[in-house]
Design a protein around this motif. Structure first.
Motif, PDB file in Angstrom:
ATOM      1  N   UNK A 187      76.877 -81.848  39.842  1.00 41.71           N
ATOM      2  CA  UNK A 187      78.259 -82.281  39.666  1.00 41.71           C
ATOM      3  C   UNK A 187      78.473 -82.888  38.279  1.00 41.71           C
ATOM      4  N   UNK A 188      79.514 -82.429  37.600  1.00 43.61           N
ATOM      5  CA  UNK A 188      79.798 -82.822  36.225  1.00 43.61           C
ATOM      6  C   UNK A 188      80.550 -84.160  36.216  1.00 43.61           C
ATOM      7  N   UNK A 189      79.780 -85.230  36.332  1.00 43.01           N
ATOM      8  CA  UNK A 189      80.324 -86.580  36.362  1.00 43.01           C
ATOM      9  C   UNK A 189      79.244 -87.519  35.843  1.00 43.01           C
ATOM     10  N   UNK A 190      79.650 -88.767  35.562  1.00 38.30           N
ATOM     11  CA  UNK A 190      78.656 -89.762  35.166  1.00 38.30           C
ATOM     12  C   UNK A 190      78.814 -90.997  36.040  1.00 38.30           C
ATOM     13  N   UNK A 191      77.738 -91.743  36.144  1.00 34.44           N
ATOM     14  CA  UNK A 191      77.785 -92.952  36.954  1.00 34.44           C
ATOM     15  C   UNK A 191      76.767 -93.966  36.483  1.00 34.44           C
ATOM     16  N   UNK A 192      77.039 -95.226  36.766  1.00 32.91           N
ATOM     17  CA  UNK A 192      76.096 -96.290  36.471  1.00 32.91           C
ATOM     18  C   UNK A 192      75.070 -96.324  37.598  1.00 32.91           C
ATOM     19  N   UNK A 233      89.258 -85.235  43.168  1.00 31.84           N
ATOM     20  CA  UNK A 233      88.732 -86.208  42.211  1.00 31.84           C
ATOM     21  C   UNK A 233      88.460 -85.581  40.841  1.00 31.84           C
ATOM     22  N   UNK A 234      88.733 -84.283  40.703  1.00 28.04           N
ATOM     23  CA  UNK A 234      88.553 -83.613  39.422  1.00 28.04           C
ATOM     24  C   UNK A 234      87.105 -83.463  38.999  1.00 28.04           C
ATOM     25  N   UNK A 235      86.205 -83.385  39.989  1.00 29.09           N
ATOM     26  CA  UNK A 235      84.776 -83.238  39.686  1.00 29.09           C
ATOM     27  C   UNK A 235      84.405 -81.759  39.775  1.00 29.09           C
ATOM     28  N   UNK A 236      84.010 -81.193  38.656  1.00 27.83           N
ATOM     29  CA  UNK A 236      83.613 -79.784  38.620  1.00 27.83           C
ATOM     30  C   UNK A 236      82.115 -79.640  38.856  1.00 27.83           C
ATOM     31  N   UNK A 237      81.704 -78.404  39.096  1.00 29.27           N
ATOM     32  CA  UNK A 237      80.323 -78.105  39.448  1.00 29.27           C
ATOM     33  C   UNK A 237      79.669 -77.320  38.309  1.00 29.27           C
ATOM     34  N   UNK A 238      78.420 -77.615  38.047  1.00 35.34           N
ATOM     35  CA  UNK A 238      77.663 -76.875  37.043  1.00 35.34           C
ATOM     36  C   UNK A 238      77.521 -75.411  37.444  1.00 35.34           C
ATOM     37  N   UNK A 243      78.089 -86.119  49.274  1.00 36.73           N
ATOM     38  CA  UNK A 243      78.784 -86.242  50.565  1.00 36.73           C
ATOM     39  C   UNK A 243      80.217 -85.715  50.533  1.00 36.73           C
ATOM     40  N   UNK A 244      80.718 -85.339  49.340  1.00 37.88           N
ATOM     41  CA  UNK A 244      82.103 -84.902  49.233  1.00 37.88           C
ATOM     42  C   UNK A 244      82.254 -83.427  49.598  1.00 37.88           C
ATOM     43  N   UNK A 245      83.377 -83.103  50.221  1.00 41.16           N
ATOM     44  CA  UNK A 245      83.712 -81.704  50.497  1.00 41.16           C
ATOM     45  C   UNK A 245      84.259 -81.063  49.225  1.00 41.16           C
ATOM     46  N   UNK A 246      84.394 -79.736  49.239  1.00 44.42           N
ATOM     47  CA  UNK A 246      84.966 -79.050  48.087  1.00 44.42           C
ATOM     48  C   UNK A 246      86.381 -79.549  47.808  1.00 44.42           C
ATOM     49  N   UNK A 247      87.137 -79.801  48.874  1.00 43.73           N
ATOM     50  CA  UNK A 247      88.503 -80.296  48.709  1.00 43.73           C
ATOM     51  C   UNK A 247      88.507 -81.669  48.055  1.00 43.73           C
ATOM     52  N   UNK A 248      87.593 -82.541  48.476  1.00 44.23           N
ATOM     53  CA  UNK A 248      87.516 -83.883  47.896  1.00 44.23           C
ATOM     54  C   UNK A 248      87.055 -83.829  46.442  1.00 44.23           C
TER      55      UNK A 248
END
Length: 442
Positions: free
Chosen positions: A307-312, A382-387, A373-378
Protein backbone atom coordinates in the motif's frame (compact mmCIF):
# COMPACT_ATOMS: atom_id res chain seq x y z
CA UNK A 1 41.19 1.69 2.73
CA UNK A 2 43.86 2.88 0.32
CA UNK A 3 43.76 6.21 -1.48
CA UNK A 4 46.85 6.38 -3.64
CA UNK A 5 48.62 4.03 -6.02
CA UNK A 6 51.87 3.69 -4.07
CA UNK A 7 49.98 2.89 -0.89
CA UNK A 8 47.81 0.33 -2.70
CA UNK A 9 50.83 -1.49 -4.09
CA UNK A 10 52.54 -1.48 -0.68
CA UNK A 11 49.45 -2.92 1.04
CA UNK A 12 49.19 -5.70 -1.54
CA UNK A 13 52.85 -6.62 -1.02
CA UNK A 14 52.42 -6.53 2.77
CA UNK A 15 49.41 -8.86 2.56
CA UNK A 16 51.19 -11.23 0.14
CA UNK A 17 48.59 -10.66 -2.58
CA UNK A 18 49.15 -12.78 -5.69
CA UNK A 19 46.01 -12.03 -7.70
CA UNK A 20 43.90 -8.92 -8.16
CA UNK A 21 40.20 -9.12 -9.03
CA UNK A 22 38.77 -6.20 -10.97
CA UNK A 23 35.05 -6.28 -10.13
CA UNK A 24 31.97 -4.59 -11.59
CA UNK A 25 28.30 -5.47 -12.04
CA UNK A 26 26.02 -5.89 -15.04
CA UNK A 27 22.66 -4.15 -15.41
CA UNK A 28 21.02 -6.75 -13.13
CA UNK A 29 23.57 -6.24 -10.35
CA UNK A 30 25.33 -9.57 -10.98
CA UNK A 31 29.00 -9.33 -9.99
CA UNK A 32 31.56 -9.85 -12.73
CA UNK A 33 35.32 -9.80 -12.40
CA UNK A 34 38.59 -10.18 -14.22
CA UNK A 35 41.46 -11.71 -12.26
CA UNK A 36 45.00 -10.58 -13.03
CA UNK A 37 48.24 -11.77 -11.41
CA UNK A 38 50.07 -9.18 -9.36
CA UNK A 39 52.73 -7.88 -11.74
CA UNK A 40 55.65 -5.56 -11.25
CA UNK A 41 55.12 -2.26 -9.52
CA UNK A 42 55.30 -0.55 -12.91
CA UNK A 43 52.65 -2.88 -14.36
CA UNK A 44 50.34 -2.22 -11.42
CA UNK A 45 50.83 1.54 -11.74
CA UNK A 46 49.81 1.27 -15.41
CA UNK A 47 46.73 -0.77 -14.43
CA UNK A 48 45.61 1.79 -11.85
CA UNK A 49 46.33 4.77 -14.10
CA UNK A 50 45.18 3.47 -17.47
CA UNK A 51 42.72 0.69 -16.60
CA UNK A 52 42.15 -2.57 -18.46
CA UNK A 53 40.22 -3.07 -21.69
CA UNK A 54 37.55 -5.76 -21.79
CA UNK A 55 34.75 -6.98 -24.07
CA UNK A 56 31.58 -5.17 -23.02
CA UNK A 57 29.40 -6.87 -25.64
CA UNK A 58 29.26 -10.07 -23.59
CA UNK A 59 27.86 -8.34 -20.48
CA UNK A 60 24.08 -7.89 -20.02
CA UNK A 61 22.98 -4.32 -20.64
CA UNK A 62 26.32 -2.99 -21.85
CA UNK A 63 27.16 -2.57 -25.57
CA UNK A 64 26.65 -4.24 -28.95
CA UNK A 65 29.34 -6.36 -30.59
CA UNK A 66 30.36 -3.58 -32.99
CA UNK A 67 31.26 -1.28 -30.07
CA UNK A 68 32.57 -3.87 -27.64
CA UNK A 69 35.67 -2.26 -26.09
CA UNK A 70 35.23 -0.81 -22.61
CA UNK A 71 37.72 0.10 -19.89
CA UNK A 72 37.83 -0.99 -16.22
CA UNK A 73 39.43 1.49 -13.82
CA UNK A 74 39.89 0.36 -10.19
CA UNK A 75 38.57 2.60 -7.41
CA UNK A 76 41.47 2.49 -4.95
CA UNK A 77 39.21 3.15 -1.95
CA UNK A 78 37.46 -0.20 -2.51
CA UNK A 79 40.51 -2.40 -1.90
CA UNK A 80 39.78 -5.53 0.10
CA UNK A 81 41.25 -8.96 0.59
CA UNK A 82 38.81 -11.85 0.30
CA UNK A 83 38.67 -13.77 3.59
CA UNK A 84 36.79 -16.75 2.16
CA UNK A 85 39.63 -17.52 -0.24
CA UNK A 86 42.42 -19.92 0.89
CA UNK A 87 45.18 -18.02 2.68
CA UNK A 88 47.81 -19.22 0.25
CA UNK A 89 45.98 -17.81 -2.77
CA UNK A 90 46.38 -14.17 -1.70
CA UNK A 91 43.43 -12.60 -3.55
CA UNK A 92 42.44 -8.94 -3.34
CA UNK A 93 39.56 -7.06 -4.93
CA UNK A 94 38.98 -3.60 -6.34
CA UNK A 95 35.57 -2.39 -7.47
CA UNK A 96 35.87 -0.63 -10.80
CA UNK A 97 34.22 2.18 -12.69
CA UNK A 98 33.71 1.64 -16.40
CA UNK A 99 34.84 4.05 -19.10
CA UNK A 100 34.81 4.22 -22.88
CA UNK A 101 38.15 3.84 -24.65
CA UNK A 102 38.08 7.64 -25.04
CA UNK A 103 38.14 7.98 -21.23
CA UNK A 104 34.54 9.08 -20.71
CA UNK A 105 32.30 7.45 -18.07
CA UNK A 106 30.28 4.65 -19.68
CA UNK A 107 26.56 5.50 -19.56
CA UNK A 108 25.63 1.85 -19.07
CA UNK A 109 27.67 1.42 -15.89
CA UNK A 110 25.27 1.09 -12.91
CA UNK A 111 27.89 2.39 -10.48
CA UNK A 112 28.52 5.48 -12.60
CA UNK A 113 24.76 6.01 -12.81
CA UNK A 114 24.54 6.25 -9.02
CA UNK A 115 27.55 8.56 -8.93
CA UNK A 116 25.83 10.80 -11.48
CA UNK A 117 22.69 11.04 -9.30
CA UNK A 118 24.84 11.83 -6.26
CA UNK A 119 26.55 14.65 -8.16
CA UNK A 120 23.25 16.56 -8.02
CA UNK A 121 23.66 16.83 -4.24
CA UNK A 122 27.21 18.17 -4.24
CA UNK A 123 26.39 21.79 -5.08
CA UNK A 124 24.10 21.90 -2.05
CA UNK A 125 26.64 20.17 0.15
CA UNK A 126 24.27 17.28 0.79
CA UNK A 127 25.04 13.61 1.27
CA UNK A 128 22.62 10.71 0.81
CA UNK A 129 22.89 7.99 3.44
CA UNK A 130 21.37 4.53 3.18
CA UNK A 131 21.21 1.61 5.57
CA UNK A 132 19.82 -1.51 3.84
CA UNK A 133 18.58 -4.67 5.57
CA UNK A 134 19.10 -7.54 3.09
CA UNK A 135 17.43 -10.76 4.24
CA UNK A 136 18.40 -14.20 2.96
CA UNK A 137 17.61 -17.89 3.32
CA UNK A 138 20.06 -20.64 4.17
CA UNK A 139 18.82 -23.63 2.18
CA UNK A 140 19.41 -27.34 1.86
CA UNK A 141 18.08 -30.05 -0.46
CA UNK A 142 15.91 -33.06 0.36
CA UNK A 143 16.33 -36.59 -1.00
CA UNK A 144 14.58 -35.64 -4.24
CA UNK A 145 16.76 -32.61 -4.82
CA UNK A 146 14.08 -30.08 -3.85
CA UNK A 147 15.25 -26.95 -2.09
CA UNK A 148 14.12 -26.68 1.54
CA UNK A 149 14.87 -24.24 4.41
CA UNK A 150 17.87 -25.17 6.52
CA UNK A 151 15.79 -25.06 9.73
CA UNK A 152 12.26 -24.62 11.09
CA UNK A 153 13.03 -21.67 13.35
CA UNK A 154 11.17 -18.36 13.50
CA UNK A 155 11.75 -14.74 14.45
CA UNK A 156 14.57 -14.25 17.01
CA UNK A 157 14.62 -17.98 17.84
CA UNK A 158 17.74 -19.44 19.43
CA UNK A 159 19.66 -22.68 19.04
CA UNK A 160 19.08 -25.56 18.76
CA UNK A 161 15.86 -24.57 16.91
CA UNK A 162 17.78 -21.88 15.08
CA UNK A 163 20.45 -23.77 13.15
CA UNK A 164 21.96 -20.63 11.66
CA UNK A 165 23.94 -19.44 14.70
CA UNK A 166 27.24 -20.94 13.52
CA UNK A 167 26.71 -19.60 10.02
CA UNK A 168 25.99 -16.10 11.25
CA UNK A 169 28.98 -16.15 13.63
CA UNK A 170 31.32 -17.05 10.78
CA UNK A 171 29.62 -14.56 8.46
CA UNK A 172 29.91 -11.71 10.96
CA UNK A 173 33.61 -12.41 11.63
CA UNK A 174 34.44 -12.49 7.91
CA UNK A 175 32.28 -9.46 7.15
CA UNK A 176 34.13 -7.52 9.85
CA UNK A 177 37.40 -8.58 8.20
CA UNK A 178 36.00 -6.98 5.04
CA UNK A 179 35.44 -3.71 6.89
CA UNK A 180 31.73 -4.05 7.66
CA UNK A 181 30.43 -2.55 10.89
CA UNK A 182 27.86 -5.19 11.77
CA UNK A 183 25.07 -3.92 14.05
CA UNK A 184 23.35 -7.23 14.71
CA UNK A 185 22.34 -10.61 13.34
CA UNK A 186 19.35 -12.83 14.01
CA UNK A 187 16.97 -15.41 12.64
CA UNK A 188 14.11 -13.89 10.68
CA UNK A 189 10.39 -14.83 10.57
CA UNK A 190 10.45 -17.63 8.00
CA UNK A 191 12.15 -21.03 8.39
CA UNK A 192 15.75 -20.79 7.23
CA UNK A 193 15.56 -17.01 6.93
CA UNK A 194 18.28 -14.78 8.39
CA UNK A 195 19.32 -11.14 8.60
CA UNK A 196 22.64 -9.46 9.27
CA UNK A 197 22.31 -5.68 9.62
CA UNK A 198 25.25 -3.40 8.90
CA UNK A 199 25.62 0.29 9.63
CA UNK A 200 24.35 2.92 7.23
CA UNK A 201 26.80 4.93 5.18
CA UNK A 202 26.95 7.17 2.14
CA UNK A 203 25.03 5.69 -0.78
CA UNK A 204 27.92 4.74 -3.09
CA UNK A 205 29.88 3.00 -0.33
CA UNK A 206 26.70 1.23 0.78
CA UNK A 207 25.89 0.02 -2.74
CA UNK A 208 29.43 -1.38 -3.00
CA UNK A 209 28.88 -3.01 0.38
CA UNK A 210 25.62 -4.69 -0.66
CA UNK A 211 27.33 -6.36 -3.63
CA UNK A 212 30.24 -7.46 -1.43
CA UNK A 213 27.84 -8.60 1.31
CA UNK A 214 25.87 -10.90 -0.99
CA UNK A 215 28.97 -12.27 -2.69
CA UNK A 216 30.71 -12.92 0.64
CA UNK A 217 27.73 -14.65 2.23
CA UNK A 218 27.25 -16.96 -0.74
CA UNK A 219 30.94 -17.87 -0.81
CA UNK A 220 31.30 -18.39 2.95
CA UNK A 221 28.20 -20.57 3.29
CA UNK A 222 29.13 -22.56 0.17
CA UNK A 223 32.46 -23.37 1.83
CA UNK A 224 30.43 -24.77 4.76
CA UNK A 225 28.47 -27.13 2.49
CA UNK A 226 25.19 -25.21 2.22
CA UNK A 227 23.69 -22.60 -0.04
CA UNK A 228 22.26 -19.13 0.44
CA UNK A 229 19.59 -17.50 -1.69
CA UNK A 230 18.60 -13.86 -1.96
CA UNK A 231 15.56 -14.86 -4.01
CA UNK A 232 12.68 -12.66 -2.78
CA UNK A 233 10.16 -15.50 -2.30
CA UNK A 234 11.79 -18.94 -2.41
CA UNK A 235 9.02 -20.79 -0.55
CA UNK A 236 5.23 -20.67 -0.68
CA UNK A 237 3.26 -19.79 2.44
CA UNK A 238 6.01 -18.00 4.41
CA UNK A 239 7.48 -14.51 4.44
CA UNK A 240 9.79 -13.50 1.62
CA UNK A 241 13.10 -11.65 1.84
CA UNK A 242 13.13 -7.88 1.63
CA UNK A 243 15.86 -5.27 1.69
CA UNK A 244 14.27 -2.38 3.56
CA UNK A 245 16.26 0.80 2.87
CA UNK A 246 16.66 3.34 5.69
CA UNK A 247 17.62 6.68 4.16
CA UNK A 248 18.31 10.28 5.07
CA UNK A 249 19.90 13.44 3.72
CA UNK A 250 22.71 15.14 5.63
CA UNK A 251 24.43 18.50 5.27
CA UNK A 252 27.68 18.10 7.11
CA UNK A 253 26.72 16.69 10.50
CA UNK A 254 23.12 17.93 10.30
CA UNK A 255 20.36 15.48 9.49
CA UNK A 256 18.04 17.36 7.13
CA UNK A 257 15.16 14.99 7.90
CA UNK A 258 15.10 16.01 11.56
CA UNK A 259 13.14 18.94 13.00
CA UNK A 260 12.63 18.83 16.76
CA UNK A 261 10.16 21.71 16.54
CA UNK A 262 7.64 19.59 14.64
CA UNK A 263 5.38 17.31 16.63
CA UNK A 264 6.49 14.18 14.77
CA UNK A 265 10.16 15.23 14.67
CA UNK A 266 10.23 15.27 10.86
CA UNK A 267 11.38 18.19 8.75
CA UNK A 268 9.53 19.54 5.72
CA UNK A 269 12.38 18.13 3.60
CA UNK A 270 11.66 14.64 4.93
CA UNK A 271 7.97 15.00 4.06
CA UNK A 272 8.68 16.24 0.54
CA UNK A 273 11.24 13.46 0.01
CA UNK A 274 8.59 10.91 1.05
CA UNK A 275 6.11 12.61 -1.26
CA UNK A 276 8.47 11.99 -4.16
CA UNK A 277 9.00 8.37 -3.19
CA UNK A 278 5.25 7.76 -2.94
CA UNK A 279 4.48 9.51 -6.23
CA UNK A 280 7.08 7.52 -8.14
CA UNK A 281 6.70 4.22 -6.25
CA UNK A 282 4.93 2.38 -9.13
CA UNK A 283 7.92 3.02 -11.42
CA UNK A 284 10.38 2.46 -8.58
CA UNK A 285 8.92 -1.01 -8.15
CA UNK A 286 10.44 -2.13 -11.43
CA UNK A 287 13.90 -1.14 -10.17
CA UNK A 288 13.77 -2.07 -6.48
CA UNK A 289 11.70 -5.26 -6.96
CA UNK A 290 12.96 -6.22 -10.41
CA UNK A 291 12.09 -9.90 -10.87
CA UNK A 292 8.97 -11.91 -11.58
CA UNK A 293 9.47 -13.56 -8.21
CA UNK A 294 9.56 -10.18 -6.42
CA UNK A 295 5.79 -9.90 -6.80
CA UNK A 296 5.21 -13.22 -5.06
CA UNK A 297 6.64 -11.44 -2.00
CA UNK A 298 4.66 -8.20 -2.42
CA UNK A 299 1.27 -9.61 -1.42
CA UNK A 300 -0.88 -8.93 1.67
CA UNK A 301 -0.47 -11.15 4.71
CA UNK A 302 3.29 -11.66 4.88
CA UNK A 303 4.47 -8.31 6.33
CA UNK A 304 5.47 -7.06 2.86
CA UNK A 305 4.31 -3.58 1.80
CA UNK A 306 1.70 -3.29 -0.94
CA UNK A 307 0.00 0.00 0.00
CA UNK A 308 1.34 3.39 -1.11
CA UNK A 309 1.20 5.23 2.21
CA UNK A 310 3.51 6.21 5.05
CA UNK A 311 3.17 5.87 8.77
CA UNK A 312 5.00 6.46 12.02
CA UNK A 313 6.14 2.98 13.10
CA UNK A 314 3.43 1.45 10.83
CA UNK A 315 4.79 -1.72 9.19
CA UNK A 316 1.74 -2.15 6.95
CA UNK A 317 2.67 0.97 4.96
CA UNK A 318 5.20 1.31 2.14
CA UNK A 319 7.18 3.90 4.10
CA UNK A 320 7.78 3.59 7.84
CA UNK A 321 9.30 6.22 10.11
CA UNK A 322 11.37 4.47 12.80
CA UNK A 323 11.15 5.93 16.29
CA UNK A 324 14.73 7.28 16.41
CA UNK A 325 15.03 11.07 16.17
CA UNK A 326 17.79 13.64 15.96
CA UNK A 327 20.70 12.36 13.88
CA UNK A 328 18.96 8.97 13.72
CA UNK A 329 15.87 10.37 11.96
CA UNK A 330 15.26 8.44 8.77
CA UNK A 331 12.63 7.01 6.49
CA UNK A 332 12.41 3.30 5.76
CA UNK A 333 11.35 2.40 2.23
CA UNK A 334 10.11 -1.18 2.47
CA UNK A 335 9.43 -2.53 -1.02
CA UNK A 336 13.03 -3.18 -2.19
CA UNK A 337 14.25 -6.76 -2.13
CA UNK A 338 17.78 -8.19 -2.32
CA UNK A 339 17.45 -9.24 -5.97
CA UNK A 340 17.76 -5.58 -7.03
CA UNK A 341 20.83 -3.87 -8.40
CA UNK A 342 21.69 -1.60 -5.45
CA UNK A 343 23.36 1.04 -7.63
CA UNK A 344 20.23 1.48 -9.74
CA UNK A 345 17.83 1.08 -6.79
CA UNK A 346 19.59 3.76 -4.73
CA UNK A 347 19.85 6.10 -7.73
CA UNK A 348 16.16 5.67 -8.56
CA UNK A 349 15.03 6.28 -4.96
CA UNK A 350 17.23 9.37 -4.75
CA UNK A 351 15.82 10.74 -8.03
CA UNK A 352 12.28 10.19 -6.74
CA UNK A 353 13.05 11.93 -3.45
CA UNK A 354 14.76 14.85 -5.15
CA UNK A 355 11.73 15.30 -7.40
CA UNK A 356 9.63 15.48 -4.24
CA UNK A 357 11.90 18.20 -2.84
CA UNK A 358 11.96 20.13 -6.13
CA UNK A 359 8.18 20.16 -6.55
CA UNK A 360 7.29 20.15 -2.83
CA UNK A 361 5.18 17.03 -3.14
CA UNK A 362 2.94 16.61 -0.10
CA UNK A 363 2.76 12.99 1.13
CA UNK A 364 -0.45 13.70 3.04
CA UNK A 365 -1.18 12.63 6.58
CA UNK A 366 0.48 9.56 8.12
CA UNK A 367 -1.51 6.34 8.14
CA UNK A 368 -1.69 5.02 11.69
CA UNK A 369 -3.76 1.85 11.36
CA UNK A 370 -3.37 -1.62 9.91
CA UNK A 371 -3.97 -1.08 6.19
CA UNK A 372 -4.20 -4.84 5.61
CA UNK A 373 -7.60 -4.78 7.36
CA UNK A 374 -9.16 -2.32 4.88
CA UNK A 375 -11.47 -3.40 2.07
CA UNK A 376 -10.92 -2.18 -1.49
CA UNK A 377 -13.77 0.28 -0.98
CA UNK A 378 -12.18 1.65 2.20
CA UNK A 379 -8.80 1.95 0.48
CA UNK A 380 -10.47 3.99 -2.25
CA UNK A 381 -12.21 6.23 0.24
CA UNK A 382 -8.89 6.97 1.97
CA UNK A 383 -7.06 7.50 -1.33
CA UNK A 384 -4.58 4.69 -0.68
CA UNK A 385 -3.31 3.13 -3.90
CA UNK A 386 -1.69 -0.26 -4.34
CA UNK A 387 1.77 -1.03 -5.68
CA UNK A 388 2.08 -2.95 -8.96
CA UNK A 389 1.11 -6.58 -8.47
CA UNK A 390 3.37 -7.97 -11.20
CA UNK A 391 6.56 -7.21 -13.06
CA UNK A 392 4.38 -6.46 -16.10
CA UNK A 393 2.55 -3.69 -14.23
CA UNK A 394 5.79 -2.37 -12.77
CA UNK A 395 7.69 -2.03 -16.00
CA UNK A 396 4.72 -0.34 -17.66
CA UNK A 397 4.77 2.20 -14.82
CA UNK A 398 8.51 2.63 -15.39
CA UNK A 399 7.87 3.27 -19.09
CA UNK A 400 5.59 6.20 -18.18
CA UNK A 401 7.80 7.83 -15.53
CA UNK A 402 10.11 10.37 -17.17
CA UNK A 403 11.71 11.39 -13.85
CA UNK A 404 13.00 7.90 -13.06
CA UNK A 405 13.97 7.15 -16.67
CA UNK A 406 15.87 10.43 -17.00
CA UNK A 407 17.53 9.85 -13.65
CA UNK A 408 18.87 6.47 -14.75
CA UNK A 409 19.76 7.75 -18.22
CA UNK A 410 18.63 6.69 -21.65
CA UNK A 411 21.08 3.80 -22.04
CA UNK A 412 20.29 2.17 -18.69
CA UNK A 413 16.53 2.74 -19.05
CA UNK A 414 16.35 1.21 -22.51
CA UNK A 415 18.54 -1.79 -21.66
CA UNK A 416 16.72 -2.31 -18.37
CA UNK A 417 13.34 -2.39 -20.11
CA UNK A 418 14.65 -4.78 -22.77
CA UNK A 419 15.74 -7.10 -19.97
CA UNK A 420 12.35 -6.91 -18.21
CA UNK A 421 10.42 -7.50 -21.47
CA UNK A 422 12.48 -10.64 -22.06
CA UNK A 423 12.03 -11.85 -18.47
CA UNK A 424 8.26 -11.39 -18.57
CA UNK A 425 7.93 -13.12 -21.96
CA UNK A 426 10.00 -16.05 -20.70
CA UNK A 427 7.83 -16.32 -17.58
CA UNK A 428 4.39 -15.97 -19.17
CA UNK A 429 4.83 -18.88 -21.58
CA UNK A 430 5.81 -21.35 -18.84
CA UNK A 431 3.37 -23.99 -17.57
CA UNK A 432 3.72 -24.65 -13.83
CA UNK A 433 2.76 -27.59 -11.65
CA UNK A 434 0.02 -25.54 -10.01
CA UNK A 435 -1.68 -25.06 -13.37
CA UNK A 436 -1.46 -28.73 -14.24
CA UNK A 437 -3.01 -29.74 -10.92
CA UNK A 438 -5.79 -27.21 -11.20
CA UNK A 439 -6.69 -27.48 -14.87
CA UNK A 440 -5.55 -30.88 -16.20
CA UNK A 441 -9.08 -32.29 -15.73
CA UNK A 442 -10.86 -29.61 -17.75
Amino acid sequence: MVDEIGNAIKVMHDENIKFVRLQFVDINGIPKSISVPLGSDEDMEDLFNDGMLFDGSSVDGFVEIHESDLLLKPDLSTFSSLPWRPDESGVSRFICDIYTPEGKPFKGDPRSTLKSSLEKLKDKGYSYNIGPEPEFFIIDQDEDGNYIPHDDAGYFDVDPTDKGTNFRRKLVIDLEDLGFEVEGSHHEVAPGQNEIAFKFDKALKTADAVITFKQAIKAIVDNMGYKVTFMPKPFFGVNGSGMHCHQSLFKGDKNLFSDENNENGLSQEALYFMGGLLKHSPALSAVVAPTVNSYKRLVPGYEAPVYMAYGLKNRSALIRIPAARGKGTRIEYRSPDPSCNPYLAFAAMLEAGLDGLKHKIDPGEPTEFNIYNLSDEELGEKGINVLPASLWEAYHAFEEDDVIKKGLGQHISEKFLESKYAEWDEYRIQVFGYEQKKYIGL
